[in-house]
Every structure is written in structure tokens, then in C-alpha cells.
Write a protein that holds these residues in place. Structure first.
Motif, PDB file in Angstrom:
ATOM      1  N   THR A 139       0.823  -1.208   0.000  1.00  0.00           N
ATOM      2  CA  THR A 139       0.000   0.000   0.000  1.00  0.00           C
ATOM      3  C   THR A 139       0.859   1.260   0.000  1.00  0.00           C
ATOM      4  OG1 THR A 139      -1.711  -1.204   1.230  1.00  0.00           O
ATOM      5  CG2 THR A 139      -1.847   1.204   1.194  1.00  0.00           C
ATOM      6  N   ALA A 140       1.890   1.262   0.843  1.00  0.00           N
ATOM      7  CA  ALA A 140       2.762   2.437   0.912  1.00  0.00           C
ATOM      8  C   ALA A 140       3.501   2.657  -0.398  1.00  0.00           C
ATOM      9  CB  ALA A 140       3.761   2.260   2.061  1.00  0.00           C
ATOM     10  N   SER A 141       3.893   1.577  -1.069  1.00  0.00           N
ATOM     11  CA  SER A 141       4.599   1.710  -2.347  1.00  0.00           C
ATOM     12  C   SER A 141       3.718   2.377  -3.393  1.00  0.00           C
ATOM     13  CB  SER A 141       5.059   0.335  -2.838  1.00  0.00           C
ATOM     14  OG  SER A 141       5.966  -0.262  -1.934  1.00  0.00           O
ATOM     15  N   VAL A 142       2.461   1.956  -3.466  1.00  0.00           N
ATOM     16  CA  VAL A 142       1.537   2.550  -4.436  1.00  0.00           C
ATOM     17  C   VAL A 142       1.317   4.028  -4.126  1.00  0.00           C
ATOM     18  CG1 VAL A 142      -0.815   2.488  -5.328  1.00  0.00           C
ATOM     19  CG2 VAL A 142       0.413   0.353  -4.928  1.00  0.00           C
ATOM     20  N   LEU A 143       1.106   4.341  -2.855  1.00  0.00           N
ATOM     21  CA  LEU A 143       0.869   5.734  -2.479  1.00  0.00           C
ATOM     22  C   LEU A 143       2.080   6.610  -2.786  1.00  0.00           C
ATOM     23  CD1 LEU A 143      -0.994   5.283   0.934  1.00  0.00           C
ATOM     24  CD2 LEU A 143      -1.977   5.929  -1.279  1.00  0.00           C
ATOM     25  N   LEU A 144       3.271   6.095  -2.547  1.00  0.00           N
ATOM     26  CA  LEU A 144       4.477   6.878  -2.815  1.00  0.00           C
ATOM     27  C   LEU A 144       4.702   7.099  -4.307  1.00  0.00           C
ATOM     28  CD1 LEU A 144       6.827   5.269  -0.172  1.00  0.00           C
ATOM     29  CD2 LEU A 144       6.163   7.675  -0.255  1.00  0.00           C
ATOM     30  N   LEU A 145       4.187   6.202  -5.121  1.00  0.00           N
ATOM     31  CA  LEU A 145       4.347   6.363  -6.564  1.00  0.00           C
ATOM     32  C   LEU A 145       3.344   7.335  -7.160  1.00  0.00           C
ATOM     33  CD1 LEU A 145       5.046   2.674  -7.657  1.00  0.00           C
ATOM     34  CD2 LEU A 145       6.669   4.563  -7.562  1.00  0.00           C
ATOM     35  N   VAL A 146       2.162   7.449  -6.569  1.00  0.00           N
ATOM     36  CA  VAL A 146       1.110   8.272  -7.174  1.00  0.00           C
ATOM     37  C   VAL A 146       0.921   9.615  -6.483  1.00  0.00           C
ATOM     38  CG1 VAL A 146      -0.102   6.214  -7.968  1.00  0.00           C
ATOM     39  CG2 VAL A 146      -0.731   7.220  -5.775  1.00  0.00           C
ATOM     40  N   ALA A 147       1.348   9.745  -5.242  1.00  0.00           N
ATOM     41  CA  ALA A 147       1.130  10.998  -4.511  1.00  0.00           C
ATOM     42  C   ALA A 147       2.052  12.089  -5.050  1.00  0.00           C
ATOM     43  CB  ALA A 147       1.374  10.793  -3.022  1.00  0.00           C
ATOM     44  N   ILE A 160      10.561  11.093 -10.465  1.00  0.00           N
ATOM     45  CA  ILE A 160      10.190  10.471 -11.737  1.00  0.00           C
ATOM     46  C   ILE A 160       9.720  11.522 -12.726  1.00  0.00           C
ATOM     47  CG2 ILE A 160       8.551   8.910 -12.846  1.00  0.00           C
ATOM     48  CD1 ILE A 160       8.645   7.201 -10.318  1.00  0.00           C
ATOM     49  N   ARG A 161       8.925  12.475 -12.270  1.00  0.00           N
ATOM     50  CA  ARG A 161       8.452  13.533 -13.167  1.00  0.00           C
ATOM     51  C   ARG A 161       9.601  14.418 -13.639  1.00  0.00           C
ATOM     52  NH1 ARG A 161       5.572  16.922 -10.453  1.00  0.00           N
ATOM     53  NH2 ARG A 161       5.341  15.900  -8.430  1.00  0.00           N
TER      54      ARG A 161
END
Length: 223
Positions: free
Chosen positions: A162-170, A179-180
Motif C-alpha cells: 500500500t505504501a509503495s503505491v501511495l508513494l508512486l502516485v502521490a 520520476i516527473r
């Protein structure tokens, strides 16, 4: 400390518990290479995939010792040094993942199709910095999702995912920001920026989380 790190690495290699996170990371890197992305995009992808990859590997290293063996190791060197050596060993393993993943993405990618575009040296430098951000953040998250903070495997793995997904999209996440910065895209005005602020933020995150889990581990062993 170097002897303790070598001990942690040898323990990990003998257990073969490193194989699942390695295979997952390899699959994610391969999936990113199938799109024929250009250099900046591929390095950004590698940075993002290092969050779950390095996180899972860090948790694997920190949970590799049985409780009795951990107590025996902590007796002569101290619980803080014992836990810190495991965390540093996880960071060493993560560096291997980052180097392998970044090299593979670079070799399987292509230059930006439009001119003018950023120099390849700048893309490589900025992309490497983004990969380092992903490595540091992934290691920090893996440390927080491991004992002594999260001892149960199911809860720890679910929290890590869950934390990995949030860190990638937040948008406020240092990984998302990095990344941007290096995601050059295919537009004629493609640019790349050194993710300096995300790098500093990820260093601070790892330092704070590492200090917290080492302190908690010390209290757990001594109490």
C-alpha cells in the motif's frame, strides 16, 4: 560493522529468501522495457519500481534471523549495531538491484525521437539520481514495514504494498517528484531536471526511519 554486514549478507544468500523480491523486480523492469521507452522514461520507471523491490528486499533482510539468533548476535555487539548492520546490508542489496535495473533499462531503451532533446549525459545523471531516490525511499519503507514496528508478515507485506503505491502516485512524494523530473516523454520540448530536492528528502526519510527502527529494535531486545 563491516563484519556484521557480511554476516547479514551471507545469512540472506544462504536462505534464498532474496529470490522472490528479485524475481518481482526483474518482472517489473522487463515489463517497463517492452514499451520501447526512451532513456529518461526508462530510468524513471526503474526508480519507481525500486520502491516495492527494495522495500520487499529490505524487509526480507530484517526478518532473516530467528529471534534466538538475533539475541545472540545482539549480546556481544549491542542491539543497535545488530539491527543497523541488517539495515545497511539491505541497502547494499538494494544498490545491486538499482545498478542492475538501471543498466538493463538503459541498454533496452532508445534516445528521444525528437530534437532538440536533453544531452544523454544529463539524462543519465538525472535518471541515476532518481533511481537513488527510489532506492532510499524503498529501503526506508521496507524498514518501517518490518519488525519491530510491524512483526506480522501479512500486515507488514500489505502495508509495504500500500505504501509503495501511495508513494508512486502521490504528488508530494519524493519518488513521484523525481520520476516527473526525469520523465522526458516524446514531445519535442522534452526536458530533464536533476531531482535534488527529492534526493535530499529521501535521504532524510531513510535517516529518520532508520534511526527510529534501530531504537525500537534495541528496546525490543533489551526489554
Amino acid at each position: 560493522m563491516s563484519a556484521l554486514i557480511r554476516y547479514q549478507l551471507a545469512l540472506l544468500l544462504r536462505s534464498q529468501r532474496w529470490l522472490p523480491p528479485l524475481l518481482m523486480f526483474a518482472m517489473l523492469i522487463t515489463a517497463g522495457a517492452f514499451g520501447g521507452q526512451q532513456y529518461g522514461d526508462s530510468l524513471g520507471w526503474c526508480a519507481g519500481m525500486l520502491v516495492p523491490g527494495a522495500g520487499w528486499l529490505t524487509r526480507t533482510v530484517l526478518t532473516g534471523e530467528p529471534a534466538a539468533a538475533r539475541a545472540c548476535l545482539a549480546a556481544p555487539v549491542g542491539p543497535r549495531r545488530a539491527h543497523l548492520s541488517a539495515l545497511l546490508a539491505a541497502l547494499v542489496c538494494g544498490c545491486v538491484l538499482a545498478l542492475a535495473g538501471g543498466s538493463a533499462e538503459w541498454l533496452l531503451s532508445s534516445p528521444p525521437p525528437h530534437l532538440p532533446h536533453p544531452p544523454l549525459a544529463a539524462i543519465a545523471l538525472h535518471g541515476s539520481a532518481a533511481i537513488l531516490v527510489g532506492l532510499l525511499v524503498g529501503t526506508a519503507v521496507g524498514a518501517l514495514c518490518a519488525p519491530p514496528l510491524l512483526g506480522r508478515p501479512a500486515i507488514g507485506v500489505l502495508t509495504l504494498a500500500t505504501a509503495s503505491v501511495l508513494l508512486l502516485v502521490a504528488p508530494v512524494s519524493p519518488v513521484n517528484h523525481a520520476i516527473r523530473d526525469v520523465f522526458t516523454s516524446s514531445s519535442p520540448t522534452a526536458t530533464t531536471t536533476l531531482p535534488l530536492l527529492p534526493l535530499l528528502a529521501s535521504l532524510g526519510l531513510l535517516a529518520v526511519s532508520g534511526a527510529a527502527v534501530v531504537q525500537l529494535a534495541a528496546r525490543g531486545v533489551t526489554d
